[in-house]
Design a protein around this motif. Structure first.
Motif, PDB file in Angstrom:
ATOM      1  N   GLU A  97     -53.734  80.103  -1.545  1.00  0.00           N
ATOM      2  CA  GLU A  97     -52.140  80.399  -1.545  1.00  0.00           C
ATOM      3  C   GLU A  97     -51.175  79.136  -1.758  1.00  0.00           C
ATOM      4  O   GLU A  97     -50.040  79.177  -2.296  1.00  0.00           O
ATOM      5  CB  GLU A  97     -51.943  80.821  -0.049  1.00  0.00           C
ATOM      6  CG  GLU A  97     -50.602  81.405   0.170  1.00  0.00           C
ATOM      7  CD  GLU A  97     -50.486  81.830   1.690  1.00  0.00           C
ATOM      8  OE1 GLU A  97     -51.319  81.911   2.521  1.00  0.00           O
ATOM      9  OE2 GLU A  97     -49.178  81.950   1.923  1.00  0.00           O
ATOM     10  N   TYR A  98     -51.769  78.056  -1.550  1.00  0.00           N
ATOM     11  CA  TYR A  98     -50.797  76.809  -1.816  1.00  0.00           C
ATOM     12  C   TYR A  98     -51.118  75.994  -3.004  1.00  0.00           C
ATOM     13  O   TYR A  98     -50.122  75.511  -3.507  1.00  0.00           O
ATOM     14  CB  TYR A  98     -51.072  75.787  -0.399  1.00  0.00           C
ATOM     15  CG  TYR A  98     -50.785  76.975   0.813  1.00  0.00           C
ATOM     16  CD1 TYR A  98     -49.460  77.222   1.017  1.00  0.00           C
ATOM     17  CD2 TYR A  98     -51.832  77.063   1.701  1.00  0.00           C
ATOM     18  CE1 TYR A  98     -49.139  78.020   2.150  1.00  0.00           C
ATOM     19  CE2 TYR A  98     -51.520  77.965   2.927  1.00  0.00           C
ATOM     20  CZ  TYR A  98     -50.322  78.167   3.282  1.00  0.00           C
ATOM     21  OH  TYR A  98     -50.222  79.127   4.347  1.00  0.00           O
ATOM     22  N   THR A  99     -52.310  75.628  -3.402  1.00  0.00           N
ATOM     23  CA  THR A  99     -52.649  74.860  -4.198  1.00  0.00           C
ATOM     24  C   THR A  99     -53.978  75.468  -5.163  1.00  0.00           C
ATOM     25  O   THR A  99     -54.738  75.889  -4.732  1.00  0.00           O
ATOM     26  CB  THR A  99     -53.024  73.541  -3.805  1.00  0.00           C
ATOM     27  OG1 THR A  99     -53.452  72.748  -4.864  1.00  0.00           O
ATOM     28  CG2 THR A  99     -53.918  73.431  -2.707  1.00  0.00           C
ATOM     29  N   LEU A 234     -50.512  80.576  -9.398  1.00  0.00           N
ATOM     30  CA  LEU A 234     -49.418  81.259 -10.156  1.00  0.00           C
ATOM     31  C   LEU A 234     -48.103  80.391 -10.581  1.00  0.00           C
ATOM     32  O   LEU A 234     -47.085  80.754 -10.973  1.00  0.00           O
ATOM     33  CB  LEU A 234     -48.525  82.344  -9.153  1.00  0.00           C
ATOM     34  CG  LEU A 234     -49.717  83.290  -8.482  1.00  0.00           C
ATOM     35  CD1 LEU A 234     -49.055  84.303  -7.491  1.00  0.00           C
ATOM     36  CD2 LEU A 234     -50.214  84.229  -9.755  1.00  0.00           C
ATOM     37  N   GLY A 235     -48.346  79.066 -10.114  1.00  0.00           N
ATOM     38  CA  GLY A 235     -47.232  78.158 -10.816  1.00  0.00           C
ATOM     39  C   GLY A 235     -46.400  77.993  -9.688  1.00  0.00           C
ATOM     40  O   GLY A 235     -45.249  77.174  -9.494  1.00  0.00           O
ATOM     41  N   LYS A 236     -46.441  78.550  -8.426  1.00  0.00           N
ATOM     42  CA  LYS A 236     -45.408  78.369  -7.291  1.00  0.00           C
ATOM     43  C   LYS A 236     -45.691  76.917  -6.570  1.00  0.00           C
ATOM     44  O   LYS A 236     -46.840  76.560  -6.309  1.00  0.00           O
ATOM     45  CB  LYS A 236     -45.664  79.535  -6.290  1.00  0.00           C
ATOM     46  CG  LYS A 236     -44.554  79.277  -5.151  1.00  0.00           C
ATOM     47  CD  LYS A 236     -44.622  80.461  -4.133  1.00  0.00           C
ATOM     48  CE  LYS A 236     -43.803  80.215  -2.789  1.00  0.00           C
ATOM     49  NZ  LYS A 236     -42.382  79.811  -2.848  1.00  0.00           N
ATOM     50  N   ALA A 237     -44.536  76.225  -6.317  1.00  0.00           N
ATOM     51  CA  ALA A 237     -44.751  74.928  -5.748  1.00  0.00           C
ATOM     52  C   ALA A 237     -44.063  75.102  -4.387  1.00  0.00           C
ATOM     53  O   ALA A 237     -43.279  75.745  -3.840  1.00  0.00           O
ATOM     54  CB  ALA A 237     -44.272  74.005  -6.712  1.00  0.00           C
ATOM     55  N   VAL A 289     -51.388  68.889   6.559  1.00  0.00           N
ATOM     56  CA  VAL A 289     -50.300  68.983   5.483  1.00  0.00           C
ATOM     57  C   VAL A 289     -49.305  69.682   6.305  1.00  0.00           C
ATOM     58  O   VAL A 289     -49.273  70.496   7.094  1.00  0.00           O
ATOM     59  CB  VAL A 289     -50.654  69.838   4.271  1.00  0.00           C
ATOM     60  CG1 VAL A 289     -51.823  69.106   3.233  1.00  0.00           C
ATOM     61  CG2 VAL A 289     -51.378  71.303   4.608  1.00  0.00           C
ATOM     62  N   GLN A 290     -48.148  69.166   6.065  1.00  0.00           N
ATOM     63  CA  GLN A 290     -46.903  69.675   6.216  1.00  0.00           C
ATOM     64  C   GLN A 290     -46.321  70.322   4.901  1.00  0.00           C
ATOM     65  O   GLN A 290     -46.375  69.505   3.866  1.00  0.00           O
ATOM     66  CB  GLN A 290     -46.083  68.449   6.726  1.00  0.00           C
ATOM     67  CG  GLN A 290     -46.327  68.061   8.067  1.00  0.00           C
ATOM     68  CD  GLN A 290     -45.341  67.126   8.606  1.00  0.00           C
ATOM     69  OE1 GLN A 290     -45.321  66.047   7.942  1.00  0.00           O
ATOM     70  NE2 GLN A 290     -44.290  67.317   9.527  1.00  0.00           N
ATOM     71  N   MET A 291     -45.892  71.556   4.892  1.00  0.00           N
ATOM     72  CA  MET A 291     -45.452  72.059   3.831  1.00  0.00           C
ATOM     73  C   MET A 291     -43.886  72.565   4.065  1.00  0.00           C
ATOM     74  O   MET A 291     -43.439  73.110   5.194  1.00  0.00           O
ATOM     75  CB  MET A 291     -46.405  73.170   3.270  1.00  0.00           C
ATOM     76  CG  MET A 291     -47.589  72.805   2.865  1.00  0.00           C
ATOM     77  SD  MET A 291     -48.703  74.107   2.372  1.00  0.00           S
ATOM     78  CE  MET A 291     -49.193  74.790   3.728  1.00  0.00           C
ATOM     79  N   ILE A 292     -43.243  72.345   2.919  1.00  0.00           N
ATOM     80  CA  ILE A 292     -41.656  72.834   3.145  1.00  0.00           C
ATOM     81  C   ILE A 292     -41.619  73.549   1.814  1.00  0.00           C
ATOM     82  O   ILE A 292     -41.820  73.225   0.491  1.00  0.00           O
ATOM     83  CB  ILE A 292     -40.761  71.710   3.225  1.00  0.00           C
ATOM     84  CG1 ILE A 292     -40.898  70.985   4.390  1.00  0.00           C
ATOM     85  CG2 ILE A 292     -39.318  72.033   2.770  1.00  0.00           C
ATOM     86  CD1 ILE A 292     -39.958  69.656   4.732  1.00  0.00           C
ATOM     87  N   GLU A 293     -40.893  74.956   1.972  1.00  0.00           N
ATOM     88  CA  GLU A 293     -40.716  75.702   0.768  1.00  0.00           C
ATOM     89  C   GLU A 293     -39.588  74.994  -0.118  1.00  0.00           C
ATOM     90  O   GLU A 293     -38.721  74.378   0.445  1.00  0.00           O
ATOM     91  CB  GLU A 293     -40.199  76.960   1.283  1.00  0.00           C
ATOM     92  CG  GLU A 293     -41.214  77.981   2.169  1.00  0.00           C
ATOM     93  CD  GLU A 293     -42.244  78.304   1.362  1.00  0.00           C
ATOM     94  OE1 GLU A 293     -42.435  78.488   0.053  1.00  0.00           O
ATOM     95  OE2 GLU A 293     -43.533  78.405   1.921  1.00  0.00           O
TER      96      GLU A 293
END
Ligand code: HDD
Length: 695
Positions: A97-99, A234-237, A289-293
């Motif tokens: 989903e993320y990478t 999908l190229g979403k970062a 990991v900490q993730m921020i949209e």
């Protein structure tokens, strides 16, 4: 060196297998020159007569001497002292989903890693236990190429823009006119830099805290520091920060102990890492990991591109995504630890950069430094640096080239070789940079959003327990107390009055500076419990216990405690006056260290064996008494059996008989036949230290 043409996949052994082709074992072999000619004699140079001059034609002498003369390479300009270990990393669940990073997809895949831990300021031969940040650099040998996570054990950095890195480093390295002090920031130029570059405030709070004197490499956190990006198929970062969390918890030495260790065992941390791996107590770190949209980039009261800021874990939770296990010691420190070349720019598809100006500058510096350190552009061919997947391009020649590239074509595009080696599409695994939109004028400026230097420094202070705060005050007093220039001392005190007025007052009193009158301390009341080591995981595993005993010790008591400790994963060692066997009432045990070859600073806890004769003779050894009083002073668990109590320091003696106070103080009485005694001891050791003694 053969490459796996099909790239059939990477497993935990891929790197080991690759290294095996380069290993050399001299056992049972004849001595030869580097040309392979057998040497008949290796103790006398070739001379004209036994008292005559050495002859130029002595090729063996010349080769041996020349090689020796060239053995050293420049040490790293920072992080010169380090120590590495091999292992593997496994993701817990697919991170699709993320990478798109392949090594973060399949929980059954073990990706080989090599980790190098380091101090920052000291030279290669400096002591391990100095007050400093620690480097925590990991090379993942993934099937898509090498990914380097080049972090520290502190989540923020001293400066915001890489252009200031040479200035920072020049300020903390030994002063150029007299090359003092070694491996220490306790001197004028560092504190002068700090006070005149106040963005350093937050990281200084960390380096003055217990984080800068870890108990073990195995017991410290690691941080990628910068904001990176995860990019999915999908190229979403998303913005991401990386964390390593030690399974054993995050624990520190006390400063006095750290300073003594620098003399008693300068190799304390590398020995600890080496021995734990040799004994099968493999260090483990979970990756978080900490993730921020992307759309939340501006939702915080700090700039997420500013490397002097962390993302409080209570605000942006750390998602634990996998585990690294270090299970193999290196074969050769020079070949592996010294020649390994890390670079934050070594990324794989699915991991990308942010515009953090510190990170951007690092992307230049690391390859550049390897060119001088490792002597040319082919350092990627050194065994420790080679990817375990194939690599092909048109970069040819250069010093120490090992690959023999075939054919006439060394350019792209070409028709003579069907355009090979040809670029890969994203679907074929080609790295495609995240298409961030960027525009702006070329300016030498820093964003206004980087201007707050004190809020998170204050948050760090707010997050510390009273004991941790006291340690920080002492560290500041030590470091700033070593500064000669009175003006610099005052500037430092004034600077930290922007963080906390009590802290500034305490520093001022300790270093003979003026307590600032006009205080402008940060109004931040936020605290982050994750920052205090008081809230960390606690475990007795792999802790070291010294058992002080002499002839006449209580054998059954010691034997049963030793067995209980071992089954809890604790390592007991008998320490006595002399090496050899000591006799107890019922059996003998081997002494492995003496009061000369060891010291209480090398242990997590001590246990004074019961037995009248043993206690009597220990009492006659001044170092034995010192052993106990130092352990007491360093807040370590002290256990005693029967007459062993006579060696306890006076303060501890006063509390004897009051079982509640005893356990709060970390003093454990071993009563023969009391099964709960060993359990109490193990629980007490797991507490790490007993701060009840401090206040
Ligand atoms: Fe760096 C080494 C970590 C900022 C330039 N750095 C080095 C190592 C670690 C870090 C762990 C040792 C790697 C090893 O074990 O071989 N450095 C960091 C972190 C930083 C950081 C966490 C801030 C977030 N570094 C930084 C900046 C620059 C450098 C801003 C320069 C622009 N660092 C280097 C270097 C070194 C290095 C000079 C010395 C040896 C090497 O690279 O291989 O290039």
């Amino acid at each position: 060196m053969k490459q796996d043409p099909q790239n059939k996949g990477v497993n935990a052994h891929s790197k080991d297998k690759q290294l095996e082709e380069f290993r050399m074992d001299n056992t049972g072999k004849k001595l030869t020159t580097n040309q392979g000619v057998k040497v008949s004699e290796d103790e006398h140079s070739l001379k004209a007569g036994s008292r005559g001059p050495t002859l130029m034609e002595d090729f063996h002498f010349r080769e041996k001497m020349t090689h020796f003369d060239h053995e050293r390479i420049p040490e790293r300009v920072v992080h010169a002292r380090g120590f590495g270990a091999h292992g593997y990393f496994q993701v817990y669940e697919p991170m699709t989903e993320y990478t798109r990073a392949k090594f973060l997809q399949d929980p059954s895949v073990k990706t080989p890693v090599f980790v190098r831990f380091s101090t920052v300021a000291g030279s290669r031969g400096s002591a391990d236990s100095v007050r400093d940040a620690r480097g925590f650099a990991t090379k993942f040998y993934t099937e898509e190429g090498n990914y380097d996570l080049v972090g520290n054990n502190i989540p923020v950095f001293f400066i915001q823009d890489a252009i200031k890195f040479p200035d920072l480093v020049h300020s903390f390295k030994p002063e150029p006119h007299n090359e003092m002090p070694q491996a220490s920031t306790a001197h004028d130029t560092f504190w002068d830099f700090a006070a005149n570059n106040t963005e350093t405030a937050h990281m200084i709070m960390w380096t003055m805290s217990d984080r800068a004197i870890p108990r073990s490499f195995r017991m410290m956190e690691g941080f990628g520091v910068h904001t990176f990006r995860f990019v999915n198929e999908l190229g979403k970062a998303r913005f991401v920060k990386f964390h390593w969390k030690p399974v054993l918890g995050t624990h520190s030495l006390v400063f006095d102990e750290a300073q003594k260790l620098a003399g008693k065992d300068p190799d304390f941390h590398r020995r600890d890492l080496w021995e734990s791996i040799e004994m099968g107590d493999y260090p483990e770190f979970e990756l978080g990991v900490q993730m921020i949209e992307e759309e939340d980039e501006f939702s915080f009261d700090f700039d997420i591109l500013d490397a002097t800021k962390l993302w409080p874990e209570e605000m942006v939770p750390v998602k634990i995504i996998g585990k690294m296990t270090l299970n193999r010691n290196q074969d050769n420190v020079f070949a592996e630890t010294e020649q390994v070349a890390f670079h934050p720019g070594h990324v794989v598809p699915g991991i990308d950069f942010s515009n953090d100006p510190l990170l951007q500058g690092r992307l230049f510096s690391y390859t550049d430094t390897q060119l001088i350190r490792l002597g040319g552009p082919n350092f990627h061919e050194l065994p420790i640096n080679r990817p375990v997947c194939p690599f092909h391009n048109n970069q040819y020649d250069g010093y120490h080239r090992m690959t023999i590239n075939k054919g006439p074509v060394a350019y792209h595009k070409n028709s003579m070789q069907n355009n090979d080696p040809s670029p890969a599409t994203a679907e074929e695994g080609g790295y495609v940079h995240y298409q961030e939109k960027v525009e702006g004028r070329k300016v030498r400026q820093r964003s206004d959003s980087f201007k707050d230097h004190y809020s998170q420094a204050k948050m760090f202070w707010n997050s510390m327990s009273e004991v941790e705060k006291q340690h920080m005050i002492e560290a500041f007093r030590f470091e700033v107390g070593k500064v000669q220039n009175k003006d610099v001392k005052q500037q430092v005190v004034d600077m930290f009055s922007n963080v906390d007025s009590f802290l500034a007052e305490q520093i001022a009193r300790g270093v003979g500076a003026k307590v600032p009158e006009a205080v402008n301390e940060s109004k931040v009341t936020l605290s982050s419990p994750a920052l205090s080591q008081m809230n960390t995981a606690k475990s007795p595993k792999t802790r070291k216990v010294a058992i002080l005993a002499e002839n006449g010790f209580s054998y059954s008591e010691v034997k049963s405690v030793m067995e209980a400790l071992k089954s809890a994963g604790i390592m007991p060692e008998i320490v006595s006056k002399n090496l050899g066997m000591i006799k107890g009432d019922g059996g003998e045990l081997e002494v492995v260290k003496t009061f000369l070859t060891s010291h209480s600073v090398m242990y997590d806890a001590i246990y004074i064996a019961g037995g009248k004769e043993s206690a009597e003779s220990l009492k006659k050894v001044p170092q034995a008494k010192e052993f106990v009083s130092e352990a007491y002073k360093h807040f370590k668990t002290i256990a005693f059996g029967g007459e062993g109590a006579e060696l306890l320091p006076a303060e501890a003696m006063d509390t004897l008989g009051q079982s509640q106070t005893l356990s709060e103080m970390g003093i454990v009485e071993i009563k023969s036949g009391d099964a709960s005694a060993s359990e109490n001891l193990i629980n007490s050791i797991a507490m790490h230290r007993h701060w009840g003694r401090a206040i």
